[in-house]
Design a protein around this motif. Structure first.
Motif, PDB file in Angstrom:
ATOM      1  N   LYS A  40       0.852  -1.187   0.000  1.00 28.29           N
ATOM      2  CA  LYS A  40       0.000   0.000   0.000  1.00 28.29           C
ATOM      3  C   LYS A  40       0.884   1.232   0.000  1.00 28.29           C
ATOM      4  N   VAL A  41       0.694   2.116  -0.969  1.00 28.96           N
ATOM      5  CA  VAL A  41       1.512   3.322  -1.071  1.00 28.96           C
ATOM      6  C   VAL A  41       0.757   4.572  -0.642  1.00 28.96           C
ATOM      7  N   LYS A  42      -0.581   4.506  -0.615  1.00 34.36           N
ATOM      8  CA  LYS A  42      -1.361   5.667  -0.182  1.00 34.36           C
ATOM      9  C   LYS A  42      -2.780   5.215   0.119  1.00 34.36           C
ATOM     10  N   HIS A  43      -3.412   5.877   1.081  1.00 33.84           N
ATOM     11  CA  HIS A  43      -4.812   5.612   1.393  1.00 33.84           C
ATOM     12  C   HIS A  43      -5.409   6.825   2.105  1.00 33.84           C
ATOM     13  N   ASP A  44      -6.714   6.946   2.034  1.00 32.36           N
ATOM     14  CA  ASP A  44      -7.397   8.055   2.699  1.00 32.36           C
ATOM     15  C   ASP A  44      -8.895   7.819   2.631  1.00 32.36           C
ATOM     16  N   LYS A  45      -9.639   8.683   3.323  1.00 35.21           N
ATOM     17  CA  LYS A  45     -11.098   8.633   3.310  1.00 35.21           C
ATOM     18  C   LYS A  45     -11.626   9.620   2.282  1.00 35.21           C
ATOM     19  N   LEU A  46     -12.779   9.290   1.726  1.00 33.94           N
ATOM     20  CA  LEU A  46     -13.488  10.156   0.797  1.00 33.94           C
ATOM     21  C   LEU A  46     -14.918  10.301   1.310  1.00 33.94           C
ATOM     22  N   GLU A  47     -15.424  11.518   1.356  1.00 36.57           N
ATOM     23  CA  GLU A  47     -16.829  11.683   1.695  1.00 36.57           C
ATOM     24  C   GLU A  47     -17.349  13.016   1.179  1.00 36.57           C
ATOM     25  N   ASP A  48     -18.642  13.052   0.904  1.00 36.47           N
ATOM     26  CA  ASP A  48     -19.317  14.260   0.430  1.00 36.47           C
ATOM     27  C   ASP A  48     -18.570  14.926  -0.722  1.00 36.47           C
ATOM     28  N   THR A  49     -18.247  14.151  -1.721  1.00 35.45           N
ATOM     29  CA  THR A  49     -17.509  14.706  -2.857  1.00 35.45           C
ATOM     30  C   THR A  49     -17.964  14.051  -4.147  1.00 35.45           C
ATOM     31  N   LYS A  50     -17.798  14.762  -5.233  1.00 37.14           N
ATOM     32  CA  LYS A  50     -18.055  14.203  -6.559  1.00 37.14           C
ATOM     33  C   LYS A  50     -16.750  14.060  -7.337  1.00 37.14           C
ATOM     34  N   GLU A  51     -15.685  14.723  -6.821  1.00 33.43           N
ATOM     35  CA  GLU A  51     -14.368  14.591  -7.435  1.00 33.43           C
ATOM     36  C   GLU A  51     -13.302  14.751  -6.358  1.00 33.43           C
ATOM     37  N   TYR A  52     -12.161  14.130  -6.629  1.00 31.75           N
ATOM     38  CA  TYR A  52     -11.058  14.127  -5.667  1.00 31.75           C
ATOM     39  C   TYR A  52      -9.760  14.114  -6.449  1.00 31.75           C
ATOM     40  N   VAL A  53      -8.790  14.918  -6.022  1.00 29.97           N
ATOM     41  CA  VAL A  53      -7.479  14.927  -6.674  1.00 29.97           C
ATOM     42  C   VAL A  53      -6.524  14.068  -5.852  1.00 29.97           C
ATOM     43  N   LEU A  54      -5.978  13.071  -6.497  1.00 28.71           N
ATOM     44  CA  LEU A  54      -5.036  12.142  -5.874  1.00 28.71           C
ATOM     45  C   LEU A  54      -3.642  12.507  -6.335  1.00 28.71           C
ATOM     46  N   ASN A  55      -2.777  12.878  -5.394  1.00 26.83           N
ATOM     47  CA  ASN A  55      -1.410  13.279  -5.710  1.00 26.83           C
ATOM     48  C   ASN A  55      -0.464  12.136  -5.357  1.00 26.83           C
ATOM     49  N   LEU A  56       0.197  11.601  -6.357  1.00 24.08           N
ATOM     50  CA  LEU A  56       1.160  10.513  -6.156  1.00 24.08           C
ATOM     51  C   LEU A  56       2.556  10.963  -6.582  1.00 24.08           C
ATOM     52  N   ASN A  57       2.921  12.195  -6.237  1.00 23.25           N
ATOM     53  CA  ASN A  57       4.209  12.742  -6.664  1.00 23.25           C
ATOM     54  C   ASN A  57       5.404  12.034  -6.030  1.00 23.25           C
ATOM     55  N   GLU A  58       5.208  11.296  -4.955  1.00 21.09           N
ATOM     56  CA  GLU A  58       6.324  10.575  -4.332  1.00 21.09           C
ATOM     57  C   GLU A  58       6.443   9.135  -4.821  1.00 21.09           C
ATOM     58  N   ALA A  59       5.508   8.693  -5.629  1.00 20.55           N
ATOM     59  CA  ALA A  59       5.536   7.319  -6.130  1.00 20.55           C
ATOM     60  C   ALA A  59       6.418   7.234  -7.377  1.00 20.55           C
ATOM     61  N   ALA A  60       7.038   6.096  -7.556  1.00 21.23           N
ATOM     62  CA  ALA A  60       7.915   5.869  -8.712  1.00 21.23           C
ATOM     63  C   ALA A  60       7.083   5.609  -9.966  1.00 21.23           C
ATOM     64  N   ASN A  61       7.721   5.760 -11.122  1.00 19.44           N
ATOM     65  CA  ASN A  61       7.060   5.390 -12.376  1.00 19.44           C
ATOM     66  C   ASN A  61       6.590   3.951 -12.286  1.00 19.44           C
ATOM     67  N   GLY A  62       5.446   3.677 -12.886  1.00 16.02           N
ATOM     68  CA  GLY A  62       4.980   2.301 -12.914  1.00 16.02           C
ATOM     69  C   GLY A  62       3.466   2.202 -12.864  1.00 16.02           C
ATOM     70  N   THR A  63       2.998   0.983 -12.754  1.00 14.66           N
ATOM     71  CA  THR A  63       1.571   0.668 -12.710  1.00 14.66           C
ATOM     72  C   THR A  63       1.155   0.433 -11.268  1.00 14.66           C
ATOM     73  N   TYR A  64       0.005   0.973 -10.913  1.00 10.79           N
ATOM     74  CA  TYR A  64      -0.543   0.864  -9.557  1.00 10.79           C
ATOM     75  C   TYR A  64      -1.998   0.435  -9.650  1.00 10.79           C
ATOM     76  N   LEU A  65      -2.500  -0.125  -8.574  1.00 11.35           N
ATOM     77  CA  LEU A  65      -3.905  -0.496  -8.491  1.00 11.35           C
ATOM     78  C   LEU A  65      -4.571   0.384  -7.440  1.00 11.35           C
ATOM     79  N   MET A  66      -5.685   1.007  -7.809  1.00  9.30           N
ATOM     80  CA  MET A  66      -6.417   1.856  -6.878  1.00  9.30           C
ATOM     81  C   MET A  66      -7.752   1.196  -6.569  1.00  9.30           C
ATOM     82  N   LYS A  67      -8.020   1.010  -5.279  1.00  9.84           N
ATOM     83  CA  LYS A  67      -9.265   0.390  -4.845  1.00  9.84           C
ATOM     84  C   LYS A  67     -10.102   1.432  -4.124  1.00  9.84           C
TER      85      LYS A  67
END
Length: 84
Positions: A40-67
């Protein structure tokens, strides 16, 4: 609300992804981002939103899975970081 009605744009991205939900989240949901080793490289809660900006500037190049999980359903999407 079904947590599976969302898209992630742009994909691939250099570091920031926008999560766009078809409907506003009316209940708490969570997101988790995993590398392909299952770490797991990042996680957080989401609520009362229709859009969210996910910043992965510290992650390396590559493929990730978001659940995204809202307690009653979940969906996994593939995202790609490419800074070249």
């Amino acid at each position: 609300m079904d947590a599976t009605t969302f898209v992630v744009v742009p994909n691939p991205s250099k570091d920031k992804f926008e999560i766009l939900f078809q409907n506003e989240l009316l209940e708490e949901a969570t997101y988790e981002v995993y590398n392909l080793l299952g770490q797991k490289v990042k996680h957080d809660k989401l609520e009362d939103t229709k859009e969210y900006v996910l910043n992965l500037n510290e992650a390396a190049n590559g493929t990730y899975l978001m659940k995204i999980n809202n307690g009653s359903s979940e969906e996994i999407k593939r995202i790609i970081i490419n800074r070249k």
